[in-house]
Design a protein around this motif. Sequence first.
Motif, PDB file in Angstrom:
ATOM      1  N   PRO A 146      95.523  -8.493  -2.316  1.00  0.00           N
ATOM      2  CA  PRO A 146      96.670  -7.744  -1.792  1.00  0.00           C
ATOM      3  C   PRO A 146      97.128  -6.656  -2.777  1.00  0.00           C
ATOM      4  CG  PRO A 146      97.060 -10.110  -1.684  1.00  0.00           C
ATOM      5  CD  PRO A 146      95.795  -9.908  -2.429  1.00  0.00           C
ATOM      6  N   GLU A 147      97.964  -5.744  -2.291  1.00  0.00           N
ATOM      7  CA  GLU A 147      98.459  -4.622  -3.091  1.00  0.00           C
ATOM      8  C   GLU A 147      99.240  -5.070  -4.323  1.00  0.00           C
ATOM      9  OE1 GLU A 147      98.303  -1.252  -3.187  1.00  0.00           O
ATOM     10  OE2 GLU A 147      96.665  -1.507  -1.782  1.00  0.00           O
ATOM     11  N   ILE A 148      99.822  -6.246  -4.304  1.00  0.00           N
ATOM     12  CA  ILE A 148     100.647  -6.706  -5.423  1.00  0.00           C
ATOM     13  C   ILE A 148      99.838  -6.803  -6.720  1.00  0.00           C
ATOM     14  CG2 ILE A 148     100.302  -9.171  -5.009  1.00  0.00           C
ATOM     15  CD1 ILE A 148     103.311  -9.490  -5.705  1.00  0.00           C
ATOM     16  N   PHE A 149      98.537  -7.012  -6.612  1.00  0.00           N
ATOM     17  CA  PHE A 149      97.695  -7.134  -7.795  1.00  0.00           C
ATOM     18  C   PHE A 149      97.324  -5.778  -8.395  1.00  0.00           C
ATOM     19  CE2 PHE A 149      96.974 -11.218  -5.700  1.00  0.00           C
ATOM     20  CZ  PHE A 149      97.218 -12.063  -6.762  1.00  0.00           C
ATOM     21  N   SER A 150      97.574  -4.691  -7.686  1.00  0.00           N
ATOM     22  CA  SER A 150      97.244  -3.374  -8.220  1.00  0.00           C
ATOM     23  C   SER A 150      98.462  -2.664  -8.797  1.00  0.00           C
ATOM     24  CB  SER A 150      96.615  -2.513  -7.126  1.00  0.00           C
ATOM     25  OG  SER A 150      97.552  -2.277  -6.103  1.00  0.00           O
ATOM     26  N   SER A 151      99.656  -3.248  -8.692  1.00  0.00           N
ATOM     27  CA  SER A 151     100.860  -2.596  -9.203  1.00  0.00           C
ATOM     28  C   SER A 151     100.978  -2.800 -10.711  1.00  0.00           C
ATOM     29  CB  SER A 151     102.094  -3.161  -8.496  1.00  0.00           C
ATOM     30  OG  SER A 151     102.241  -4.518  -8.806  1.00  0.00           O
ATOM     31  N   ASN A 152     101.823  -1.960 -11.334  1.00  0.00           N
ATOM     32  CA  ASN A 152     102.055  -2.060 -12.774  1.00  0.00           C
ATOM     33  C   ASN A 152     102.948  -3.255 -13.077  1.00  0.00           C
ATOM     34  OD1 ASN A 152     100.571   0.240 -13.202  1.00  0.00           O
ATOM     35  ND2 ASN A 152     102.345   1.585 -13.091  1.00  0.00           N
ATOM     36  N   VAL A 153     102.737  -3.849 -14.256  1.00  0.00           N
ATOM     37  CA  VAL A 153     103.494  -5.020 -14.664  1.00  0.00           C
ATOM     38  C   VAL A 153     104.476  -4.613 -15.754  1.00  0.00           C
ATOM     39  CG1 VAL A 153     103.338  -7.313 -15.701  1.00  0.00           C
ATOM     40  CG2 VAL A 153     101.586  -6.543 -14.106  1.00  0.00           C
ATOM     41  N   ASN A 154     105.731  -5.022 -15.610  1.00  0.00           N
ATOM     42  CA  ASN A 154     106.726  -4.779 -16.645  1.00  0.00           C
ATOM     43  C   ASN A 154     106.597  -5.895 -17.678  1.00  0.00           C
ATOM     44  OD1 ASN A 154     108.954  -4.297 -18.210  1.00  0.00           O
ATOM     45  ND2 ASN A 154     110.318  -3.893 -16.475  1.00  0.00           N
ATOM     46  N   ILE A 155     106.022  -5.562 -18.830  1.00  0.00           N
ATOM     47  CA  ILE A 155     105.728  -6.565 -19.856  1.00  0.00           C
ATOM     48  C   ILE A 155     107.008  -7.207 -20.389  1.00  0.00           C
ATOM     49  CG2 ILE A 155     104.664  -6.912 -22.118  1.00  0.00           C
ATOM     50  CD1 ILE A 155     102.676  -6.404 -19.903  1.00  0.00           C
ATOM     51  N   ALA A 156     108.079  -6.439 -20.542  1.00  0.00           N
ATOM     52  CA  ALA A 156     109.327  -6.976 -21.081  1.00  0.00           C
ATOM     53  C   ALA A 156     109.911  -8.046 -20.164  1.00  0.00           C
ATOM     54  CB  ALA A 156     110.334  -5.854 -21.294  1.00  0.00           C
ATOM     55  N   VAL A 157     109.882  -7.790 -18.865  1.00  0.00           N
ATOM     56  CA  VAL A 157     110.411  -8.768 -17.907  1.00  0.00           C
ATOM     57  C   VAL A 157     109.529 -10.007 -17.873  1.00  0.00           C
ATOM     58  CG1 VAL A 157     110.910  -9.159 -15.456  1.00  0.00           C
ATOM     59  CG2 VAL A 157     111.535  -7.000 -16.532  1.00  0.00           C
ATOM     60  N   LEU A 158     108.225  -9.806 -17.929  1.00  0.00           N
ATOM     61  CA  LEU A 158     107.298 -10.936 -17.934  1.00  0.00           C
ATOM     62  C   LEU A 158     107.492 -11.798 -19.176  1.00  0.00           C
ATOM     63  CD1 LEU A 158     104.920 -12.322 -16.521  1.00  0.00           C
ATOM     64  CD2 LEU A 158     103.410 -10.849 -17.839  1.00  0.00           C
ATOM     65  N   LEU A 159     107.685 -11.167 -20.344  1.00  0.00           N
ATOM     66  CA  LEU A 159     107.913 -11.906 -21.583  1.00  0.00           C
ATOM     67  C   LEU A 159     109.205 -12.710 -21.518  1.00  0.00           C
ATOM     68  CD1 LEU A 159     107.125 -12.556 -24.515  1.00  0.00           C
ATOM     69  CD2 LEU A 159     108.410 -10.529 -25.184  1.00  0.00           C
ATOM     70  N   LYS A 160     110.267 -12.091 -20.993  1.00  0.00           N
ATOM     71  CA  LYS A 160     111.545 -12.808 -20.855  1.00  0.00           C
ATOM     72  C   LYS A 160     111.403 -14.031 -19.949  1.00  0.00           C
ATOM     73  CE  LYS A 160     114.878 -10.088 -22.681  1.00  0.00           C
ATOM     74  NZ  LYS A 160     116.043 -10.452 -23.418  1.00  0.00           N
ATOM     75  N   ALA A 161     110.650 -13.900 -18.871  1.00  0.00           N
ATOM     76  CA  ALA A 161     110.456 -15.019 -17.943  1.00  0.00           C
ATOM     77  C   ALA A 161     109.673 -16.140 -18.612  1.00  0.00           C
ATOM     78  CB  ALA A 161     109.746 -14.539 -16.688  1.00  0.00           C
ATOM     79  N   VAL A 162     108.653 -15.795 -19.385  1.00  0.00           N
ATOM     80  CA  VAL A 162     107.858 -16.823 -20.070  1.00  0.00           C
ATOM     81  C   VAL A 162     108.695 -17.528 -21.120  1.00  0.00           C
ATOM     82  CG1 VAL A 162     105.900 -17.166 -21.619  1.00  0.00           C
ATOM     83  CG2 VAL A 162     105.646 -15.732 -19.617  1.00  0.00           C
ATOM     84  N   LEU A 163     109.463 -16.779 -21.909  1.00  0.00           N
ATOM     85  CA  LEU A 163     110.302 -17.390 -22.943  1.00  0.00           C
ATOM     86  C   LEU A 163     111.391 -18.267 -22.335  1.00  0.00           C
ATOM     87  CD1 LEU A 163     110.675 -14.479 -25.504  1.00  0.00           C
ATOM     88  CD2 LEU A 163     109.204 -16.489 -25.644  1.00  0.00           C
ATOM     89  N   MET A 164     111.958 -17.846 -21.222  1.00  0.00           N
ATOM     90  CA  MET A 164     112.976 -18.654 -20.560  1.00  0.00           C
ATOM     91  C   MET A 164     112.380 -19.962 -20.054  1.00  0.00           C
ATOM     92  SD  MET A 164     115.435 -17.679 -17.331  1.00  0.00           S
ATOM     93  CE  MET A 164     114.037 -17.466 -16.248  1.00  0.00           C
TER      94      MET A 164
END
Length: 78
Positions: free
Chosen positions: A20-38
């Motif tokens: 799906p298209e969701i796999f071709s979009s850009n990833v916000n690394i800062a938001v992803l890092l915050k989610a992993v740390l939380m």
Amino acid sequence: MPKLTVYNIEGKESGSIELPEIFSSNVNIAVLLKAVLMNQANKLKVNAATKTRLEISGGNKSLSAKKVLGVPDKVRPV
């Protein structure tokens, strides 16, 4: 849409699938890092506690004041 190659158990290419298209979009690394740390912080074991009156060292000592209105708790014989 991005395509993904599918391999069988022997390691040979057996086809491809479209993602799906969701796999071709850009990833916000800062938001992803915050989610992993939380998520990691929520998995920590909380072991902080306070002791009750019975758990304190010298448990048979009274923790409250012995003298009330200046009257001693024991009277010495004269």
